[in-house]
Design an enzyme around this catalytic site. Sequence first.
Site, PDB file in Angstrom:
ATOM      1  CG  ASP A  17      44.865  30.471  49.034  1.00 20.96           C
ATOM      2  OD1 ASP A  17      45.548  31.345  49.612  1.00 20.96           O
ATOM      3  OD2 ASP A  17      44.246  30.685  47.979  1.00 20.96           O
ATOM      4  CG  ASP A  19      42.143  36.534  48.754  1.00 19.94           C
ATOM      5  OD1 ASP A  19      40.999  36.999  48.853  1.00 19.94           O
ATOM      6  OD2 ASP A  19      43.114  36.964  49.411  1.00 19.94           O
TER       7      ASP A  19
END
Length: 220
Positions: A17, A19
């Site tokens: 991922d 953020d």
Amino acid sequence: MSDHSVFNSTYRAFLFDMDGTVLTSIAAAERVWTTWAVRHGVDVDSFLPTIHGARAIDTIRRLDLPGVDAEAEAAWITEAEVVDVDGVLEVAGAAKFLRSLPAGQWAIVTSAPRELALRRMAAAGIPEPDVMITAEDVTVGKPDPAGYKLAARRLGVEPAQCLIFEDATVGILAAEAAGADLMIVTATHEQPIETLHATLASYESVRVLVDAAGLRLHAV
């Protein structure tokens, strides 16, 4: 960092991922979303915790506000976030760790649109991978596993051969649904997380061993 079988396993690829996992953009994102929420009469305090990890269009649609064009509002959010990268920084050690991985054996899977993802990665000094799945690449975002499955396919591996690095609830659910092993990055968590998955507070506490079989995490 928790002790877990992920440190005894070999993987064909690592999926990340963006953020909250390899960079932090919480302050910038919450500034933009606060402006948007106030404009639409949405309670800021209860709303902000729901924005992380999900596509903007999914967040807006979930509110089901009358008369709101979700696509147009998501486009506004993206434009505002592209402009505001103040305080966007790498998670400690993330850039060095990513650069230690062989090209073609890692990918980023983010709920952000591609333009925003590239802007934030550049601001944080995060390298761009050969494979990057963004909001435009899927028709449904996290917690659906489509993004992680697509990343694995583009790397030529199965999701079960991957270790996914995540931080947010919707991303954790997506990783679980993809059938991959999971490492939860806690560097940006304000509260401790209770989980059976492995956790990692800093990339500076691990390195990767690479051989013909694949990638293996090693605690340092």
